[in-house]
Design a protein around this motif. Structure first.
Motif, PDB file in Angstrom:
ATOM      1  N   ASP A 155       3.402 -14.294 -25.466  1.00 34.09           N
ATOM      2  CA  ASP A 155       2.009 -14.261 -25.897  1.00 34.09           C
ATOM      3  C   ASP A 155       1.110 -13.426 -25.001  1.00 34.09           C
ATOM      4  N   ARG A 156       1.682 -12.701 -24.060  1.00 35.35           N
ATOM      5  CA  ARG A 156       0.865 -11.884 -23.170  1.00 35.35           C
ATOM      6  C   ARG A 156       1.725 -10.834 -22.477  1.00 35.35           C
ATOM      7  N   GLY A 157       1.043  -9.869 -21.881  1.00 37.95           N
ATOM      8  CA  GLY A 157       1.730  -8.875 -21.081  1.00 37.95           C
ATOM      9  C   GLY A 157       0.912  -8.609 -19.834  1.00 37.95           C
ATOM     10  N   THR A 158       1.482  -8.849 -18.676  1.00 36.13           N
ATOM     11  CA  THR A 158       0.763  -8.728 -17.408  1.00 36.13           C
ATOM     12  C   THR A 158       1.201  -7.470 -16.685  1.00 36.13           C
ATOM     13  N   LEU A 159       0.224  -6.664 -16.283  1.00 32.46           N
ATOM     14  CA  LEU A 159       0.513  -5.452 -15.510  1.00 32.46           C
ATOM     15  C   LEU A 159       0.121  -5.686 -14.066  1.00 32.46           C
ATOM     16  N   CYS A 160       1.078  -5.522 -13.176  1.00 33.01           N
ATOM     17  CA  CYS A 160       0.866  -5.670 -11.734  1.00 33.01           C
ATOM     18  C   CYS A 160       0.625  -4.280 -11.152  1.00 33.01           C
ATOM     19  N   VAL A 161      -0.566  -4.059 -10.601  1.00 36.42           N
ATOM     20  CA  VAL A 161      -0.936  -2.734 -10.104  1.00 36.42           C
ATOM     21  C   VAL A 161      -1.018  -2.722  -8.583  1.00 36.42           C
ATOM     22  N   SER A 162      -0.821  -1.550  -8.021  1.00 36.09           N
ATOM     23  CA  SER A 162      -0.935  -1.335  -6.577  1.00 36.09           C
ATOM     24  C   SER A 162      -2.336  -0.865  -6.231  1.00 36.09           C
ATOM     25  N   SER A 163      -2.745  -1.170  -4.998  1.00 36.96           N
ATOM     26  CA  SER A 163      -4.072  -0.757  -4.528  1.00 36.96           C
ATOM     27  C   SER A 163      -4.006   0.126  -3.294  1.00 36.96           C
ATOM     28  N   GLN A 164      -2.845   0.215  -2.664  1.00 36.08           N
ATOM     29  CA  GLN A 164      -2.655   1.073  -1.499  1.00 36.08           C
ATOM     30  C   GLN A 164      -1.292   1.757  -1.598  1.00 36.08           C
ATOM     31  N   VAL A 165      -1.157   2.878  -0.918  1.00 36.92           N
ATOM     32  CA  VAL A 165       0.159   3.488  -0.715  1.00 36.92           C
ATOM     33  C   VAL A 165       0.736   2.830   0.524  1.00 36.92           C
ATOM     34  N   ASP A 195      -2.611  -8.332 -30.642  1.00 36.63           N
ATOM     35  CA  ASP A 195      -2.607  -6.914 -30.989  1.00 36.63           C
ATOM     36  C   ASP A 195      -2.578  -6.003 -29.767  1.00 36.63           C
ATOM     37  N   ARG A 196      -2.374  -6.582 -28.575  1.00 33.80           N
ATOM     38  CA  ARG A 196      -2.288  -5.775 -27.366  1.00 33.80           C
ATOM     39  C   ARG A 196      -1.071  -6.181 -26.568  1.00 33.80           C
ATOM     40  N   LEU A 197      -0.489  -5.202 -25.888  1.00 36.96           N
ATOM     41  CA  LEU A 197       0.666  -5.464 -25.042  1.00 36.96           C
ATOM     42  C   LEU A 197       0.271  -5.678 -23.582  1.00 36.96           C
ATOM     43  N   VAL A 198      -0.765  -4.983 -23.111  1.00 36.80           N
ATOM     44  CA  VAL A 198      -1.301  -5.230 -21.766  1.00 36.80           C
ATOM     45  C   VAL A 198      -2.533  -6.110 -21.927  1.00 36.80           C
ATOM     46  N   THR A 199      -2.379  -7.393 -21.600  1.00 31.15           N
ATOM     47  CA  THR A 199      -3.479  -8.339 -21.796  1.00 31.15           C
ATOM     48  C   THR A 199      -4.072  -8.827 -20.484  1.00 31.15           C
ATOM     49  N   ASN A 200      -3.331  -8.696 -19.389  1.00 35.15           N
ATOM     50  CA  ASN A 200      -3.777  -9.189 -18.087  1.00 35.15           C
ATOM     51  C   ASN A 200      -3.452  -8.171 -17.009  1.00 35.15           C
ATOM     52  N   ILE A 201      -4.300  -8.125 -15.989  1.00 31.69           N
ATOM     53  CA  ILE A 201      -4.071  -7.252 -14.838  1.00 31.69           C
ATOM     54  C   ILE A 201      -4.060  -8.113 -13.581  1.00 31.69           C
ATOM     55  N   VAL A 202      -3.056  -7.904 -12.734  1.00 35.29           N
ATOM     56  CA  VAL A 202      -3.028  -8.583 -11.442  1.00 35.29           C
ATOM     57  C   VAL A 202      -2.905  -7.538 -10.341  1.00 35.29           C
ATOM     58  N   PHE A 203      -3.774  -7.652  -9.350  1.00 37.88           N
ATOM     59  CA  PHE A 203      -3.691  -6.785  -8.176  1.00 37.88           C
ATOM     60  C   PHE A 203      -2.735  -7.451  -7.190  1.00 37.88           C
ATOM     61  N   MET A 204      -1.456  -7.332  -7.482  1.00 36.72           N
ATOM     62  CA  MET A 204      -0.411  -7.958  -6.682  1.00 36.72           C
ATOM     63  C   MET A 204       0.700  -6.976  -6.363  1.00 36.72           C
ATOM     64  N   GLY A 205       0.437  -5.691  -6.562  1.00 41.33           N
ATOM     65  CA  GLY A 205       1.432  -4.675  -6.255  1.00 41.33           C
ATOM     66  C   GLY A 205       1.374  -4.283  -4.792  1.00 41.33           C
ATOM     67  N   MET A 206       1.655  -3.028  -4.512  1.00 45.53           N
ATOM     68  CA  MET A 206       1.682  -2.554  -3.141  1.00 45.53           C
ATOM     69  C   MET A 206       0.282  -2.580  -2.540  1.00 45.53           C
ATOM     70  N   GLY A 207       0.189  -3.101  -1.305  1.00 43.44           N
ATOM     71  CA  GLY A 207      -1.070  -3.054  -0.572  1.00 43.44           C
ATOM     72  C   GLY A 207      -1.864  -4.347  -0.634  1.00 43.44           C
ATOM     73  N   GLU A 208      -2.877  -4.432   0.222  1.00 43.17           N
ATOM     74  CA  GLU A 208      -3.821  -5.545   0.267  1.00 43.17           C
ATOM     75  C   GLU A 208      -5.103  -5.112  -0.444  1.00 43.17           C
ATOM     76  N   PRO A 209      -5.386  -5.678  -1.614  1.00 44.36           N
ATOM     77  CA  PRO A 209      -6.544  -5.214  -2.407  1.00 44.36           C
ATOM     78  C   PRO A 209      -7.876  -5.259  -1.671  1.00 44.36           C
ATOM     79  N   LEU A 210      -8.079  -6.255  -0.824  1.00 41.58           N
ATOM     80  CA  LEU A 210      -9.380  -6.369  -0.173  1.00 41.58           C
ATOM     81  C   LEU A 210      -9.538  -5.415   1.006  1.00 41.58           C
ATOM     82  N   TYR A 211      -8.470  -4.726   1.391  1.00 39.27           N
ATOM     83  CA  TYR A 211      -8.599  -3.618   2.332  1.00 39.27           C
ATOM     84  C   TYR A 211      -8.903  -2.308   1.604  1.00 39.27           C
ATOM     85  N   ALA A 212      -8.827  -2.355   0.279  1.00 37.34           N
ATOM     86  CA  ALA A 212      -9.237  -1.214  -0.556  1.00 37.34           C
ATOM     87  C   ALA A 212     -10.379  -1.678  -1.457  1.00 37.34           C
TER      88      ALA A 212
END
Length: 402
Positions: free
Chosen positions: A125-135, A190-207
């Motif tokens: 029922d959902r699709g979560t995309l985990c994105v990076s915030s730092q290299v 009707d959407r495949l990307v329904t949620n975004i989580v900043f849990m990829g590479m890096g510490e989001p609050l440092y960016a």
């Protein structure tokens, strides 16, 4: 299955050097239009048109923008592009999880391009995309594969949004496009990307600045339209920025906790030496958006013989008193060279039961994408270490598999 999209040494396509408008905020699109002579009186309308085509329709060329005059389309094409980060490797797990290794344009001439990873986790029922915030990452969490990679730089907001655009492109997630098919993809909505989580590479609050700008683009109802209750920022505990994030941006918050004692958390999550547990918990108790409807998620990786005892579970319950919280128990995902092991399943269930009986939701996160090192704590741009010969071999293997 692993698919090599393009070699590292592939020639740069014509026009690729043009700055991309994909991923820019409304303010930056306004400036870009001004730079090519669009009168100020008509820029708001033009920004709205670009916004619609880039973020709602997923346009990859200016020619698709049929309600923009031919003259302006030509001027835009002379100065700008709509390029996304380049897909270097795409991997699809047996469970449907997809991971992309993405190459970012060099910031300065002659600079070696850097890579980051993004992961798509589908459910019914959902699709979560985990994105990076730092290299890379600077936190050196001892159980995390990403933490073994040196920090290079923060991503820009456009580079963060670019990861979302790549995922939607590959999934066919725009109106009128043919949707991707495959194991595990959502069958509802009707959407495949329904949620975004900043849990990829890096510490989001440092960016912070880039992350905050990206969230406003993601949440804009005329474009990507992802409400802030569907956007989660995970931090290892950059205490001074937590209140600011809640006050000025307001996404859902997740805390990468993993220990209930300072002496252990100092080892597992070294930023704890700077911002110990007491300070972190006070920041959570006062996080502006927190409520029973917007609970803070506490992530707790289960490490065999390290943090998984019944005493640890009871201490976790006590620690969370006064915080609208839910606990996400994460079976440890092994990676090459790690010294940790995952807790036994019976131990995880006993831990979960103690937390649940205390009144907290304590789901055990199902490991996803382990076979492609896409699970929690496993992200790392391994491909950047490959020699030219190894890259050719990987491409040949992928071609043979197809």
């Amino acid at each position: 299955m692993t698919r090599m999209i393009e070699e590292f040494s592939a020639p740069v396509p014509a026009g690729a050097a043009l700055p991309s408008l994909a991923g820019l905020s409304r303010e930056k699109l306004n400036l870009a239009l001004g730079a090519i002579g669009v009168p100020e009186r008509e820029r708001r309308m033009r920004v709205n048109q670009l916004w619609h085509w880039i973020y709602l329709r997923g346009a990859t060329t200016f020619e698709e923008m049929t309600n923009v005059s031919k003259h302006l389309r030509a001027r835009l094409a002379e100065s700008y592009g709509l390029a996304r980060p380049e897909i270097v490797v795409e991997q699809v797990s047996q469970d449907g999880t997809r991971k992309w290794l993405l190459r970012l344009p060099a910031e300065t001439p002659g600079e070696r391009p850097h890579e980051v990873e993004a992961v798509y986790i589908p459910e019914r029922d959902r699709g979560t995309l985990c994105v990076s915030s730092q290299v890379g990452c600077t936190l050196n969490c001892s159980f995390c594969h990403t933490g073994t990679q040196r920090l290079v730089r923060n991503l820009t907001a456009a580079e963060i949004i670019g990861q979302v655009l790549v995922a939607r492109d590959r999934l066919g997630d725009y109106p009128g496009q043919e949707r991707a098919v495959g194991p595990g993809l959502p069958t509802e909505g009707d959407r495949l990307v329904t949620n975004i989580v900043f849990m990829g590479m890096g510490e989001p609050l440092y960016a912070y600045d880039s992350v905050a700008e990206a969230i406003e683009i993601l949440a804009d109802g005329d474009g990507l339209g992802l409400g802030k209750r569907r956007i989660t920022v995970s931090t290892s505990g950059v205490v001074p920025e937590i209140e600011r994030l809640g006050r000025d941006v307001g996404p859902m918050l997740a805390i990468s906790l993993h220990a209930v004692r300072d002496d252990l958390r100092d080892v597992l999550v070294p930023i704890n030496k700077k911002y110990p547990i007491a300070q972190l918990m006070e920041a959570c108790r006062t996080y502006p958006p927190a409520s029973n409807a917007k609970r803070i998620t506490f992530e707790y990786v289960m490490l065999k013989g390290v943090n998984d005892s019944p005493a640890d579970a009871r201490a976790l319950v006590k620690l969370l008193e006064g915080v609208p919280a839910k606990i996400n128990l994460i079976p440890f995902n092994p990676w090459p060279g790690t010294k940790y092991e995952c807790s036994d399943w019976e131990t995880i269930e006993r831990f979960s039961d103690i937390v649940f009986r205390a009144g907290y939701a304590s789901p055990v996160r199902t490991p996803r994408g382990r076979d492609i090192l896409a699970a929690c704590g496993q992200l790392k741009s391994e491909t950047e270490k490959l020699s030219a010969r190894e890259r050719l071999a990987l491409r040949a293997m992928a071609a043979a598999a197809e």
